[in-house]
Design an enzyme around this catalytic site. Structure first.
Site, PDB file in Angstrom:
ATOM      1  N   SER A 135       0.796  -1.231   0.000  1.00  0.00           N
ATOM      2  CA  SER A 135       0.000   0.000   0.000  1.00  0.00           C
ATOM      3  C   SER A 135       0.823   1.273   0.000  1.00  0.00           C
ATOM      4  O   SER A 135       0.278   2.347  -0.262  1.00  0.00           O
ATOM      5  CB  SER A 135      -0.942   0.019   1.206  1.00  0.00           C
ATOM      6  OG  SER A 135      -2.063  -0.772   0.936  1.00  0.00           O
ATOM      7  N   LYS A 186       0.497   3.494  -2.979  1.00  0.00           N
ATOM      8  CA  LYS A 186      -0.703   4.313  -3.255  1.00  0.00           C
ATOM      9  C   LYS A 186      -0.419   5.809  -3.375  1.00  0.00           C
ATOM     10  O   LYS A 186      -0.971   6.472  -4.265  1.00  0.00           O
ATOM     11  CB  LYS A 186      -1.784   4.019  -2.211  1.00  0.00           C
ATOM     12  CG  LYS A 186      -2.358   2.599  -2.340  1.00  0.00           C
ATOM     13  CD  LYS A 186      -3.233   2.231  -1.144  1.00  0.00           C
ATOM     14  CE  LYS A 186      -3.769   0.812  -1.255  1.00  0.00           C
ATOM     15  NZ  LYS A 186      -4.391   0.359   0.020  1.00  0.00           N
ATOM     16  N   TYR A 212      -3.376  -3.342 -10.167  1.00  0.00           N
ATOM     17  CA  TYR A 212      -3.174  -2.824  -8.812  1.00  0.00           C
ATOM     18  C   TYR A 212      -2.322  -3.784  -7.973  1.00  0.00           C
ATOM     19  O   TYR A 212      -1.412  -3.360  -7.259  1.00  0.00           O
ATOM     20  CB  TYR A 212      -4.543  -2.568  -8.157  1.00  0.00           C
ATOM     21  CG  TYR A 212      -4.492  -2.493  -6.660  1.00  0.00           C
ATOM     22  CD1 TYR A 212      -4.027  -1.338  -6.025  1.00  0.00           C
ATOM     23  CD2 TYR A 212      -4.866  -3.582  -5.873  1.00  0.00           C
ATOM     24  CE1 TYR A 212      -3.947  -1.269  -4.640  1.00  0.00           C
ATOM     25  CE2 TYR A 212      -4.790  -3.524  -4.499  1.00  0.00           C
ATOM     26  CZ  TYR A 212      -4.333  -2.373  -3.885  1.00  0.00           C
ATOM     27  OH  TYR A 212      -4.247  -2.322  -2.524  1.00  0.00           O
ATOM     28  N   TYR A 230      -4.652   4.328   7.736  1.00  0.00           N
ATOM     29  CA  TYR A 230      -5.955   3.671   7.811  1.00  0.00           C
ATOM     30  C   TYR A 230      -6.784   4.166   8.976  1.00  0.00           C
ATOM     31  O   TYR A 230      -6.806   5.350   9.282  1.00  0.00           O
ATOM     32  CB  TYR A 230      -5.795   2.150   7.894  1.00  0.00           C
ATOM     33  CG  TYR A 230      -4.879   1.597   6.860  1.00  0.00           C
ATOM     34  CD1 TYR A 230      -5.105   1.860   5.513  1.00  0.00           C
ATOM     35  CD2 TYR A 230      -3.784   0.835   7.212  1.00  0.00           C
ATOM     36  CE1 TYR A 230      -4.266   1.359   4.551  1.00  0.00           C
ATOM     37  CE2 TYR A 230      -2.945   0.327   6.245  1.00  0.00           C
ATOM     38  CZ  TYR A 230      -3.196   0.595   4.916  1.00  0.00           C
ATOM     39  OH  TYR A 230      -2.361   0.105   3.983  1.00  0.00           O
ATOM     40  N   VAL A 236       1.322  -3.770   3.786  1.00  0.00           N
ATOM     41  CA  VAL A 236       1.187  -5.015   4.558  1.00  0.00           C
ATOM     42  C   VAL A 236       2.418  -5.921   4.539  1.00  0.00           C
ATOM     43  O   VAL A 236       2.469  -6.898   5.270  1.00  0.00           O
ATOM     44  CB  VAL A 236      -0.044  -5.867   4.166  1.00  0.00           C
ATOM     45  CG1 VAL A 236      -1.328  -5.257   4.687  1.00  0.00           C
ATOM     46  CG2 VAL A 236      -0.097  -6.115   2.680  1.00  0.00           C
TER      47      VAL A 236
HETATM   48  N1  LIG Z   1      -2.458  -2.454   3.185  1.00  0.00           N
HETATM   49  C1  LIG Z   1      -1.864  -2.965   2.133  1.00  0.00           C
HETATM   50  O1  LIG Z   1      -0.659  -2.901   2.000  1.00  0.00           O
HETATM   51  C2  LIG Z   1      -2.756  -3.672   1.203  1.00  0.00           C
HETATM   52  C3  LIG Z   1      -2.107  -4.013  -0.098  1.00  0.00           C
HETATM   53  C4  LIG Z   1      -2.522  -5.350  -0.639  1.00  0.00           C
HETATM   54  N2  LIG Z   1      -1.952  -5.530  -1.948  1.00  0.00           N
HETATM   55  C5  LIG Z   1      -4.031  -5.425  -0.714  1.00  0.00           C
HETATM   56  O2  LIG Z   1      -4.592  -4.939  -1.639  1.00  0.00           O
HETATM   57  O3  LIG Z   1      -4.660  -5.991   0.136  1.00  0.00           O
END
Ligand SMILES: NC(=O)CC[C@H](N)C(=O)O
Length: 456
Positions: free
Chosen positions: A64, A67, A191, A243, A261
């Site tokens: 993430s 992003k 993505y 988040y 993550v």
């Molecule tokens: N929080 C994250 O890093 C989520 C990324 C992961 N690729 C997902 O879409 O669930």
């Protein structure tokens, strides 16, 4: 001399090495099996230094933390209006993989949650872009900012694609609302590949520094992003990057950040530093648990909280000196709003014979403050701001010489001045001239363009 910051980071890595709460991301098989003891930290400064300790060269998937960068690319590629039509700007207060949509527009709440990032991925390049073109753009922008060619880890990609029901369902919903035009499968694949780009803690620190500088690459000095894009991205990271813990994070740590993550944390503190941390175990909301601890320590130890105010504005005026009807105002350092205001303050205090406004502070209305001010008079005089006031007041009160006829602004010791600082000081020059004062600017490096200031 050995630079002390890497030593500090090494001791932080050692200290927090013993603390490793949480669990690796369980929902993506490859990430669940990652070595949970890896721990790296890196800091990149706007002046182009990279400090690091621990596993700062170990690659992991950005997840993430991609992003903010695809959001930046979409803003560049499509413009603010087009992006804002499809993605909101408010924290969702929900988990990253929730379908958090605004009630009427059905836009995802922000670009930092999965729904928003899927919408952003669709916007990359242009309306007719292919899946490959969009992914190339995502990898390209991250590579440009990292300063090296990054690549997708296809093993992690496959591993996540096999368990992407949740992202697929988000994409289907978004498509039904017209936020996505391509098939849900296409967008999710792009993505998920974007999330599988391999980076190191060093990369994250440099990429974060590019945002922290308002879009200038700290190592090359090259402009990578328009400053309004960098500022927008950091703003959304601040409100939504961590988040559902974003508010807690802002209060405790106060560094605009984005986690992934796989255990990465990207930090971008405007004007000060870019941060990269890697530690794979996650807390309950999905942020790197030790990454959060490390950022909290950095924030406390170096006073990196965004909301830490400082009272250094007054140091822009180094000293004020009077000789007959001439007064010399010596400026220094980096002059932005705070510094320029202090310069205007000193200029306003000069006795030019023209009417002088008060400080705007009516002590009679605030009797409690009057007492407090008397108590702290000695302290105030000891600070540079107080000393400047004192100096300007002395210059102003020198009645033997009559009013001041000439003001010499000496900018020899000024390192940098931003647009606001330049405009405010130029306005001060104009006003002194309107009061009949001759203004001379000593500015060997032409920091304040003479024609702009209209001075001699
Ligand atoms: N929080 C994250 O890093 C989520 C990324 C992961 N690729 C997902 O879409 O669930």
């Amino acid at each position: 001399m050995r630079h002390p910051i890497p030593d500090y980071l090494a001791s932080l890595v050692t200290e927090l090495g013993a603390v490793n709460p949480g669990e690796t991301a369980q929902y993506i098989p490859v990430l669940a099996e990652a070595d949970p003891d890896r721990f790296g930290i890196a800091l990149a400064t706007p002046t182009g230094r990279l400090h690091f300790a621990g596993d700062a060269d170990v690659e992991f998937t950005i997840q993430s933390a991609s992003k903010p960068f695809t959001y930046a690319a979409a803003l560049v590629d499509r413009g603010f209006a087009a992006v804002d039509r499809q993605v909101g700007l408010n924290p969702s207060g929900e988990a990253f993989n929730e379908l958090s949509l605004e009630a009427e527009s059905h836009r995802p709440d922000n670009a930092m949650i999965n729904a928003g990032a899927l919408a952003v991925h669709q916007l990359l390049v242009g309306p007719e872009a292919s899946r490959k073109e969009r992914l190339d753009r995502a990898v390209e922008i991250m590579s440009l900012l990292a300063g090296r060619r990054l690549s997708v880890d296809w093993e992690t990609y496959e591993s996540e694609m096999a368990v992407s029901d949740r992202n697929l369902s988000l994409a289907h919903m978004l498509r039904s609302y017209g936020v996505l035009q391509d098939s849900a499968e296409e967008i999710v694949a792009g993505y998920v590949a974007q999330c599988a780009v391999l980076v190191t803690a060093k990369d994250l620190a440099v990429m974060g520094a590019c945002l922290a500088t308002g879009g200038i690459h700290p190592m090359t000095g090259e402009r990578m992003l328009p400053y309004i894009v960098a500022r927008r991205v950091v703003s959304v990271m601040t409100s939504s990057g961590m988040y559902d813990a974003a508010g807690q994070w802002l209060a405790d740590v106060g560094i605009p950040a984005k986690s992934g993550v796989a255990g990465g944390v990207l930090g971008a503190l405007p004007g000060r530093v870019g941060i990269g941390v890697f530690s794979p175990r996650l807390d309950e909301v999905g942020n790197s648990a030790r990454g959060v601890l490390a950022c909290r320590r950095l924030s406390e130890d170096f006073r990196l909280h965004l909301m830490d105010g400082d009272s250094l504005g007054g140091t822009a005026v180094r000293f004020v000196e009077r000789e007959g009807d001439r007064v010399f105002v010596h400026l220094q350092g980096v002059i932005r709003f705070g510094g320029a205001e202090a310069v205007l303050d000193a200029l306003t205090d000069l006795d030019t014979g023209a009417e002088k406004p008060g400080t705007g502070w009516d002590a009679a209305v605030y009797p409690r403050w009057q007492e407090a001010a008397a108590d702290s008079a000695a302290l105030a005089a000891a600070t540079s701001g107080g000393a400047v006031h004192e100096a300007a007041a002395v210059a102003a009160r020198d009645e033997n010489d009559g009013p001041i006829r000439t003001v010499v602004l000496n900018l020899t010791r000024v390192d940098r001045i931003d647009d606001v600082g330049r405009r405010l000081i130029a306005e001060g020059v104009r006003r002194l001239q309107a009061d009949g004062v001759r203004v001379e600017v000593e500015d060997p490096e032409r920091i304040l363009p003479l024609e702009e200031a209209g001075a001699h």
